[in-house]
Scaffold this active site. Structure first.
Site, PDB file in Angstrom:
ATOM      1  N   HIS A 259       1.064  -1.248  -0.074  1.00 48.09           N
ATOM      2  CA  HIS A 259      -0.100   0.073  -0.078  1.00 48.09           C
ATOM      3  C   HIS A 259       0.911   1.157  -0.067  1.00 48.09           C
ATOM      4  CE1 HIS A 259      -3.609   2.354   1.138  1.00 48.09           C
ATOM      5  NE2 HIS A 259      -2.873   3.014   1.803  1.00 48.09           N
ATOM      6  N   GLU A 260       1.785   1.328   0.916  1.00 49.19           N
ATOM      7  CA  GLU A 260       2.733   2.493   1.052  1.00 49.19           C
ATOM      8  C   GLU A 260       3.446   2.624  -0.110  1.00 49.19           C
ATOM      9  OE1 GLU A 260       1.603   4.819   3.189  1.00 49.19           O
ATOM     10  OE2 GLU A 260       0.543   3.385   4.262  1.00 49.19           O
ATOM     11  N   HIS A 263       1.543   4.687  -2.633  1.00 49.32           N
ATOM     12  CA  HIS A 263       1.657   6.159  -2.417  1.00 49.32           C
ATOM     13  C   HIS A 263       3.343   6.744  -2.811  1.00 49.32           C
ATOM     14  CE1 HIS A 263      -2.052   6.820  -0.291  1.00 49.32           C
ATOM     15  NE2 HIS A 263      -1.590   5.943   0.501  1.00 49.32           N
ATOM     16  N   GLU A 289      -4.934   7.674  -3.077  1.00 45.86           N
ATOM     17  CA  GLU A 289      -5.069   6.249  -2.512  1.00 45.86           C
ATOM     18  C   GLU A 289      -5.550   5.412  -3.937  1.00 45.86           C
ATOM     19  OE1 GLU A 289      -4.874   6.027   0.622  1.00 45.86           O
ATOM     20  OE2 GLU A 289      -6.193   4.202   1.079  1.00 45.86           O
TER      21      GLU A 289
HETATM   22 ZN    ZN Z   1      -3.019   5.098   1.737  1.00 45.82          ZN
END
Ligand code: ZN
Length: 494
Positions: A259-260, A263, A289
């Site tokens: 997830h990170e 980003h 996101e």
């Molecule tokens: Zn996030």
């Protein structure tokens, strides 16, 4: 020097100071000794004061009146500087500093209340925060932001162009299909097995580094550290990620990292020419996101990629009681009714957001009092999730957002999921053999496509515009819902 270049030179330093402030925040969550908390508070306040002064500097107003952009990127930079300047100018200095003061204390009060499961301890603070943020929304609305609507004016800060009306309509279309899918999945006879066992800390971290690499994270311009709540930080050539390790929950580490990484690759992928300009960061919370979610879910939890992950985990950790890649895929995607938003599966996640969105709009619309929030939360939760909230830390005290005045922020998580659904449809059309590379643990072709279509533009296009340009169709919830239904009906044999 032209007026435009004077303004951009000034802005460049403001952006650099903003990066420094972000790095202080990163340090606070990863490296800082406990005893430094108070000192760091004063250091952060000092740099925030400098940033606020620069963002409201009368010279910026004067430059904005006369500046002429040399090109489209310059014009967009002016638009974004004008927006930030206008928003800051609309909020009285007294209100801005009161919000900063109250929310910095409120976060501590919220943490205490959550640790003690004591809603009453938090309510007076929350009353104060809501009233101040309401005032902020009204001030912004009076200056024309959010089309004159206070909640939209707040939302506009995180997702420019989005409106509560548009989100209500979208959620109304999403909710019945998600509720039906949830019921069908939870009622299915053949439920996936949960993961069990202990997974060595250092080995989890080792594999999480491989995962970041697989998704295209550039280690020469980044690093990974541990944090209680994983986040990513920075832009350009210094974009850091964090993860966490729980020995009994390796998926937590792996999927937080992916997830990170989403980003972070967004920030790393922005056109280097935009560094230290208003275009040098992700354009909105929702688009940000979308990158983290498509990596984590559509790609990272796909059958193809989990097949590779299964083999890697077996090689690293040995037999952990799951006999086949297909069973592993089902375990990774196991749907479970739970209290906590950040731990929610793909089917439940947006239901958590819809609930928060409705509650915070009721608070702002004067239809709900802060004193009644816990009841409203628990009633809605029981309706949507079929379980009674057992304690406030599993209920209205679970998220930090409201304590720090983040109203209008929650819906951007759902928008991110919706955008990710759109991007995945377009990505599958563009790269028909995507699964073949995912099955080899290679997500680089997906990252290359996302970089070309979304990431490199940074702040150049408005949020919905960058998604539409990437996909070739206007963003809608349809692709996400189609994807979720196909995936989970398949997994649960429905
Ligand atoms: Zn996030």
């Amino acid at each position: 020097m032209t007026v435009f270049s004077d303004l951009m030179a000034f802005q460049r330093e403001t952006e650099a100071l903003g990066q420094i402030a972000g790095r202080l925040g990163w340090d606070q969550e990863t490296m800082m000794p406990d005893g430094a908390a108070e000192q760091r508070g004063e250091e952060m306040a000092a740099i925030e004061n400098v940033l606020h002064a620069r963002r409201t500097d009368p010279r910026v107003g004067a430059w904005l009146e006369k500046a002429e952009a040399p090109d489209a990127a310059g014009a967009r930079s002016l638009e974004l500087i004008r927006r930030t300047f206008g928003r800051n100018a609309a909020i009285p200095a007294r209100l801005a500093s009161e919000i900063a003061r109250v929310t910095s204390v409120a976060q501590g009060t919220w943490a205490e209340a959550r640790a003690r499961d004591d809603v009453a301890h938090f309510l007076p603070t929350l009353e104060r925060v809501v009233s101040l943020v309401r005032e902020k929304g009204q001030a912004l609305a009076a200056a024309g932001f959010g089309g004159g609507d206070p909640y939209d004016a707040l939302l506009d800060d995180y997702e420019p162009g989005a409106t509560a009306g548009g989100i209500v309509a979208m959620f109304d279309r999403m909710r019945p299909r998600l509720v039906a899918l949830r019921a069908a999945v939870l009622g299915a006879a053949d439920q996936p097995k949960p993961l069990s066992g202990e997974f060595d800390h250092a080995r989890q971290l080792g594999l999480s580094r491989d995962l970041a690499t697989a998704f295209g994270y550039d280690w020469t311009r980044g690093r990974v550290d541990l944090a209680v709540h994983p986040f990513s930080s920075g832009s350009g050539n210094d974009v850091r990620i964090t993860t966490r390790v729980v020995e009994a929950e390796p998926f937590n580490c792996f999927y937080s990292t992916i997830h990170e990484t989403g980003h972070a690759t967004y920030e790393q992928g922005i056109d280097p020419a935009y560094l230290f300009t208003p275009l040098g960061q992700g354009v909105s919370m929702g688009v940000h996101e979308s990158q983290s979610r498509i990596y984590e879910n559509q790609l990272g939890r796909s059958r193809a990629f989990t097949g590779w992950l299964y083999a890697r985990m077996r090689a690293i950790f040995g037999d952990f009681g799951i006999g086949s890649a297909e069973d592993f895929y089902r375990t990774v995607n196991r749907v479970q009714s739970g209290f906590i938003r950040t731990e929610a599966d793909e089917v439940h996640y947006n239901l958590h957001i819809m609930m928060r969105f409705d509650l915070e709009r009721a608070l702002f619309g004067g239809k709900l009092e802060v004193a009644d929030l816990e009841d409203a939360w628990n009633t809605r939760f029981a309706t949507d999730f079929g379980v009674a909230v057992d304690k406030p830390s599993n209920g209205m005290l679970q998220d930090v957002h409201w304590s720090v005045g983040l109203f209008g922020y929650f819906p951007t998580y759902a928008l991110g999921n919706v955008y990710a659904g759109c991007l995945m449809r377009a990505l599958r059309d563009a790269i028909p053999d995507l699964d073949a590379s995912l099955a080899r643990g290679e997500a680089q072709p997906a990252t290359d496509w996302l970089r070309e279509k979304v990431q490199r533009f940074g702040g150049l296009y408005a949020p919905a515009e960058v998604i539409e340009r990437a996909c070739g169709f206007a963003p809608s919830e349809e692709p996400l819902l189609d994807y979720l239904e196909a995936k989970f009906r398949g997994i649960y044999g429905l």
